[in-house]
Design a protein around this motif. Structure first.
Motif, short mmCIF file in Angstrom:
data_model
loop_
_atom_site.label_atom_id
_atom_site.label_comp_id
_atom_site.label_asym_id
_atom_site.label_seq_id
_atom_site.Cartn_x
_atom_site.Cartn_y
_atom_site.Cartn_z
N VAL A 88 0.60 -0.88 0.11
CA VAL A 88 0.53 0.30 0.18
C VAL A 88 1.36 0.99 -0.08
CG1 VAL A 88 -1.73 1.47 1.17
CG2 VAL A 88 -1.81 -1.46 1.24
N THR A 89 0.66 2.40 -1.00
CA THR A 89 1.25 3.76 -0.58
C THR A 89 0.13 4.66 -0.73
OG1 THR A 89 2.42 2.96 -2.77
CG2 THR A 89 2.85 5.42 -2.72
N ILE A 90 1.33 5.23 0.78
CA ILE A 90 -0.07 6.57 1.77
C ILE A 90 1.17 7.73 1.14
CG2 ILE A 90 -0.31 6.96 3.48
CD1 ILE A 90 -1.16 3.94 4.08
N ILE A 91 0.16 8.97 0.77
CA ILE A 91 0.94 10.18 0.50
C ILE A 91 0.19 10.91 2.07
CG2 ILE A 91 1.02 12.30 -0.73
CD1 ILE A 91 1.93 9.07 -2.10
N ALA A 92 1.29 10.78 2.84
CA ALA A 92 0.19 11.77 3.94
C ALA A 92 1.87 13.33 4.22
CB ALA A 92 0.46 10.85 5.06
N GLU A 93 1.67 14.00 5.06
CA GLU A 93 2.33 14.46 5.79
C GLU A 93 2.81 14.28 6.85
OE1 GLU A 93 0.18 18.84 7.29
OE2 GLU A 93 -0.97 18.15 5.58
N ASP A 94 3.05 13.64 7.52
CA ASP A 94 3.36 12.53 8.42
C ASP A 94 3.21 11.46 8.71
OD1 ASP A 94 5.82 11.45 10.16
OD2 ASP A 94 4.79 13.67 12.22
N ILE A 95 3.67 10.44 8.89
CA ILE A 95 2.87 8.59 9.03
C ILE A 95 3.20 8.74 10.86
CG2 ILE A 95 4.97 7.16 8.63
CD1 ILE A 95 2.70 6.05 7.24
N TRP A 102 -4.02 12.92 3.52
CA TRP A 102 -3.40 11.98 3.49
C TRP A 102 -3.90 11.34 2.52
CZ3 TRP A 102 -5.83 7.34 4.14
CH2 TRP A 102 -7.17 7.55 4.77
N ALA A 103 -3.88 10.25 1.49
CA ALA A 103 -4.79 9.02 1.23
C ALA A 103 -4.31 8.16 0.35
CB ALA A 103 -4.99 10.03 -0.28
N ILE A 104 -4.37 7.00 -0.10
CA ILE A 104 -3.98 6.14 -0.65
C ILE A 104 -3.64 6.39 -2.03
CG2 ILE A 104 -4.59 3.75 -1.02
CD1 ILE A 104 -4.44 4.06 1.83
N ARG A 105 -2.35 6.04 -2.55
CA ARG A 105 -1.75 6.72 -4.01
C ARG A 105 -2.48 5.18 -5.14
NH1 ARG A 105 -1.98 9.15 -8.54
NH2 ARG A 105 -0.02 8.19 -9.69
N ASP A 106 -1.23 3.98 -4.19
CA ASP A 106 -1.71 2.24 -5.33
C ASP A 106 -1.80 1.87 -3.51
OD1 ASP A 106 -1.39 0.90 -7.18
OD2 ASP A 106 1.13 0.97 -7.02
N VAL A 107 -2.19 0.60 -4.50
CA VAL A 107 -1.60 -1.00 -4.13
C VAL A 107 -1.38 -1.99 -4.80
CG1 VAL A 107 -3.87 -2.48 -2.95
CG2 VAL A 107 -4.47 -0.17 -2.17
N THR A 108 -1.06 -3.15 -4.41
CA THR A 108 -0.69 -4.04 -5.19
C THR A 108 -0.50 -5.25 -4.53
OG1 THR A 108 1.39 -4.76 -6.34
CG2 THR A 108 2.28 -3.59 -4.30
N TYR A 109 -0.41 -6.40 -5.21
CA TYR A 109 -0.25 -7.71 -4.38
C TYR A 109 1.11 -7.99 -5.48
CZ TYR A 109 -1.52 -9.32 -9.44
OH TYR A 109 -1.14 -8.89 -10.94
N LYS A 110 1.85 -7.41 -5.39
CA LYS A 110 2.76 -8.24 -5.46
C LYS A 110 4.21 -6.86 -5.19
CE LYS A 110 1.91 -7.15 -10.54
NZ LYS A 110 2.48 -7.26 -11.79
N PRO A 111 4.08 -6.79 -4.02
CA PRO A 111 5.71 -5.69 -3.60
C PRO A 111 6.87 -5.99 -4.19
CG PRO A 111 4.78 -6.52 -1.68
CD PRO A 111 3.42 -7.51 -3.43
N PHE A 112 8.02 -5.13 -4.45
CA PHE A 112 8.86 -5.37 -4.28
C PHE A 112 9.53 -5.73 -3.65
CE2 PHE A 112 13.46 -4.02 -6.42
CZ PHE A 112 13.38 -5.29 -7.13
N LEU A 113 10.11 -6.74 -2.35
CA LEU A 113 10.68 -7.47 -1.64
C LEU A 113 11.87 -6.32 -0.90
CD1 LEU A 113 9.49 -10.38 -1.15
CD2 LEU A 113 8.32 -8.12 -0.52
N ALA A 114 12.97 -6.31 -2.38
CA ALA A 114 14.26 -5.94 -2.10
C ALA A 114 13.78 -4.65 -1.75
CB ALA A 114 14.50 -5.53 -3.44
N TRP A 115 13.69 -3.86 -1.63
CA TRP A 115 13.63 -2.29 -1.05
C TRP A 115 13.27 -2.39 0.56
CZ3 TRP A 115 9.66 -0.56 -5.44
CH2 TRP A 115 10.54 0.28 -6.34
N HIS A 116 12.26 -2.87 1.39
CA HIS A 116 12.07 -3.31 2.26
C HIS A 116 13.58 -4.65 2.80
CE1 HIS A 116 8.32 -1.78 2.16
NE2 HIS A 116 8.08 -2.74 1.00
N HIS A 117 13.89 -5.53 1.90
CA HIS A 117 14.84 -5.98 2.68
C HIS A 117 16.37 -4.87 2.50
CE1 HIS A 117 13.72 -10.55 2.95
NE2 HIS A 117 12.53 -8.86 2.55
#
Length: 407
Positions: free
Chosen positions: A259-266, A275-290
């Motif tokens: 889930v991609t969220i646009i916000a001032e400060d999470i 704030w708002a939702i920008r995108d939702v995906t069922y196949k997130p790219f794990l490498a950025w999180h690892h």
């Protein structure tokens, strides 16, 4: 064009089973249309699958030209009502941070280029004693003695077709979120006050959060390309985790999701900011999180397997430590980065260094199969073989958190 005839009472059981098996091959499909061609000339009819449709015409069996009518819409509605997959008041925890990912190197951006999310899941399986079996380049099976899960990329088989349709069609996603009264960000440029956050959820719970620290970012570019990410999982406000969990629940609960969220400060309450939702995906790219650019990495792949495989059914993998000394003179100045990347790929911790006369020495720890695969890779890189090894011996547990090449 031909006439529609209800023929189900005249089809042999073996042929029907082939159709059912063909439909079951595609995860997440509630209804499917299977086209078969059957050779009835022989004593044992032979059925061959022509195609499988995920959105079949249900009017044909409902209004056949000949034969009994089958109330397909009624059967479909009864199934949906008995097996609700949309939001029904999600009672599960909305926040469950993934453990730290230890297998890092100094150049995280370089390591992220190693491969896709599949490789992180397979590495986690190696560490946890879960076997993987490839079907093709994008489909594989993870299994132990009691359970088996099919993956398409990083997507578990339980992900419903409707979730994929909504997430793939961004105009549909926008309309759906607006219909559910969930704020959706449709602008191309992010204002100075707003920041971009990428969340990963497993079974509806937030496990990892990244914040974009790239300046001048435009939303009409591909999310994440040429951008720097900072790990902020511990900073997220509890109300934002509830929002993300609610969004996933409304989108028919894809098991692994981004889930991609646009916000001032999470880290602050959503009530006090834009704030708002920008995108939702069922196949997130794990490498950025690892491997975030700043902060600790989160072992999302490991957390995914832990969630899918019941705790009492998980194999406790014995970690093996070995000490290796290579007799052949090897200067690995040019190979150091490749060796370090290979160690991260197979979940190996420890160190490697050149000692006297350019002799290579390594102390390694990992799952036995991962160690074998790593050593094979190292031999290919260095042009060495086991005949060049002076000593290979088991060692006491080292408990290193990563793999280090000592220059």
């Amino acid at each position: 064009m031909g006439e529609i005839v209800n023929f189900i009472d005249h089809v042999d059981k073996a042929t029907l089973e082939i159709a059912e098996r063909a439909a079951a091959t595609f995860p997440g499909i509630i209804q499917a249309g299977v086209d078969l061609i059957v050779d009835t000339e022989k004593e044992n009819a032979r059925a061959v699958v022509l195609e499988v449709n995920s959105n079949p015409d249900i009017s044909s069996p409902t209004f056949p030209g000949y034969g009994d009518q089958i109330n397909t819409p009624k059967a479909l509605l009864e199934y949906v009502l008995k097996h609700p997959s949309a939001a029904t008041g999600n009672k599960k925890a909305s926040y469950n941070p993934a453990p730290q990912y230890s297998y890092t190197i100094s150049d995280n951006a370089s390591l992220r280029e190693l491969g896709n999310s599949i490789k992180f899941i397979k590495q986690a399986a190696l560490r946890k004693g879960i076997k993987t079996e490839d079907v093709d380049d994008n489909v594989f099976i993870a299994k132990n003695k009691k359970q088996s899960h099919l993956f398409l990329g990083c997507m578990p088989e339980s992900t419903s077709l409707v979730s994929r349709i909504i997430c793939n069609d961004k105009s549909f996603l926008s309309s759906f979120l607006k219909y559910k009264k969930i704020p959706y960000f449709s602008k191309n440029d992010v204002g100075e006050k707003l920041k971009i956050y990428r969340l990963v959820l497993i079974d509806g719970a937030v496990v990892s959060v990244l914040q974009s620290i790239h300046e001048g970012y435009k939303l009409n570019t591909e999310l994440g390309v040429n951008h720097r990410w900072q790990e902020v999982t511990r900073e997220i406000h509890c109300k934002f985790t509830e929002i993300a969990s609610h969004v996933i629940s409304e989108l028919f609960h894809p098991y692994l999701s981004g889930v991609t969220i646009i916000a001032e400060d999470i880290s602050a309450s959503p009530k006090d900011q834009e704030w708002a939702i920008r995108d939702v995906t069922y196949k997130p790219f794990l490498a950025w999180h690892h491997h975030p650019d700043i902060g600790i990495g989160r072992d999302v792949a490991g957390a995914l397997l832990d969630s899918l495989f019941e705790s009492e059914d998980q194999t406790i993998t014995i970690q093996k430590s070995i000490h290796i000394q290579l007799g052949k003179e090897v200067s690995f100045k040019d190979l150091a980065e490749k060796i370090q990347k290979s160690a991260a790929r197979f979940g190996i911790s420890g160190w490697a260094k050149n000692i006297q006369n350019e002799t290579l020495e390594m102390l390694l720890e990992g799952a036995p199969r991962a160690l074998d695969d790593f050593l094979t890779t190292c031999q290919d890189l260095m042009g060495a073989n086991y005949g060049d090894i002076i000593r290979i011996e088991e060692y006491s547990k080292i408990q290193h958190s990563s793999f280090v090449v000592v220059s």
